[in-house]
Scaffold this active site. Structure first.
Site, mmCIF file in Angstrom:
data_model
loop_
_atom_site.group_PDB
_atom_site.id
_atom_site.type_symbol
_atom_site.label_atom_id
_atom_site.label_comp_id
_atom_site.label_asym_id
_atom_site.label_seq_id
_atom_site.Cartn_x
_atom_site.Cartn_y
_atom_site.Cartn_z
ATOM 1 N N HIS A 1 7.152 2.685 10.599
ATOM 2 C CA HIS A 1 7.732 3.834 9.911
ATOM 3 C C HIS A 1 6.729 4.993 9.953
ATOM 4 C CE1 HIS A 1 9.212 6.329 6.611
ATOM 5 N NE2 HIS A 1 10.317 5.618 6.575
ATOM 6 N N LEU B 1 0.840 -1.194 0.000
ATOM 7 C CA LEU B 1 0.000 0.000 0.000
ATOM 8 C C LEU B 1 0.877 1.247 0.000
ATOM 9 C CD1 LEU B 1 -2.985 0.933 0.152
ATOM 10 C CD2 LEU B 1 -2.637 1.186 2.616
#
Length: 335
Positions: free
Chosen positions: A229, A125
């Site tokens: 992240h 994604l």
């Protein structure tokens, strides 16, 4: 109108651009035209049903229908770990005690495991920065679950997602620098490339044979185990809204978390309804709905205003054209 559609070999330049923009640590989007071309060929064959169900890897592109611009990518891999091991570190709690001293300790360790074989994986994604607002990310993310829900028998009972671990603004990866690189004497990018292009035997050859005590690791490495992240925080939130939860596994290179959910418990899979299409010049609806076709082979998805009454979903001709459907056909709708 934003449309999610199957990727095709002609999307190679678009996919390469997205791979470059995604940056380090995005294993499923290597900056390698040959690997990406193979990925697109496999996606074409997957949607066409030309490969066995467990071998399929469906890649979806987010396209602006008016301009033809491709601004995002997502994917569903029907089954992981069948031909190449699916290695992870499992975070294991080890209880120790000394009754004579009245001391109880709980030590966490990282143990190399090969779990989740045969599970379905949602991943890849990624959206361009200027598309990360206005619901485009949710459309692309949920489209993967609409794909699964269209023909659930093609997918596993359990679904997982791996999220990229923490990297510093200058591109350094604390877990790699302090832990993984001690076992894999190469650059992170090389290890990442080998993971996607080989049978992963090098991981089995070089990985630690014994548990790694987390308490003994440098603080920068400890701090990022199971963390996402910064660019992946919205993706994590979308996954959690669908019912995904961490399952105790982390990536062996960057320590990013793995999350999982039962296929039939994924909110979009569970709640989407099969409705019959009607077409009108105008549609009265307060909010747009997620709409997709009802088959994998002809899969497309949009988010547009839809009037639902009973088992009928009324859409505009523009929406029907975007989905390539006609009145009387069946769609899946998630409000």
């Amino acid at each position: 109108m934003l449309v999610v559609r199957p990727a095709a070999p002609v999307d190679l330049d678009h996919l390469l651009e997205l791979a470059i923009l995604s940056g380090p640590g995005f294993t499923s989007l290597p900056e390698d035209p040959d690997q990406l071309a193979e990925r697109l060929d496999l996606s074409r064959d997957s949607f066409a049903g030309a490969v066995e169900p467990q071998e399929r890897w469906y890649t979806l592109m987010l396209e602006e229908s008016e301009t033809g611009d491709v601004d995002g990518v997502g994917s569903v891999k029907a089954a992981v770990g069948l031909h190449r091991p699916f290695f992870s570190f499992r975070v294991v709690n080890n209880a120790q005690s000394s009754p004579s001293l009245g001391i109880k300790l709980e030590q966490k360790t990282l143990v190399l495991v090969n779990e989740c074989t045969g599970w379905t994986e949602v991943g890849s994604l990624f959206l361009k920065a200027d598309r990360r607002k206005g619901g485009a990310g949710r459309l692309l993310s949920q489209s993967r679950y609409m794909l699964i829900g269209a023909e659930p028998e093609l997918f596993a009972d359990n679904v997982l997602a791996e999220l990229r671990g923490v990297f510093t603004p200058d591109g350094a990866c604390p877990f790699w620098d302090h832990v993984a690189s001690k076992f894999f004497p190469m650059e992170f990018d090389e290890a990442d490339r080998l993971t996607g292009s080989t049978d992963k035997q090098f991981i089995l050859d070089l990985s630690p044979r014994h548990p790694i005590y987390i308490e003994l690791l440098p603080e920068p490495a400890r701090a990022v185990i199971g963390k996402v992240h910064p660019q992946g925080v919205p993706a994590m939130a979308l996954l959690e809204s669908e019912g995904f939860r961490p399952n105790g596994l982390v990536d062996i290179f960057d320590a990013g978390p793995t999350v999982a959910c039962g296929r039939d418990n994924i909110r979009t899979v569970r709640d989407a309804r099969r409705l019959t299409v009607a077409i009108a010049d105008e549609v009265e609806a307060e909010l747009p709905a997620l709409i997709s076709t009802d088959s994998v082979g002809s899969f497309r998805a949009v988010r547009q205003r839809t009037h639902i009454e009973g088992d009928v979903a009324t859409v505009t001709q523009e929406t029907a054209d975007a989905l390539k459907i006609r009145a009387g056909e069946t769609v899946r709708v998630k409000t």
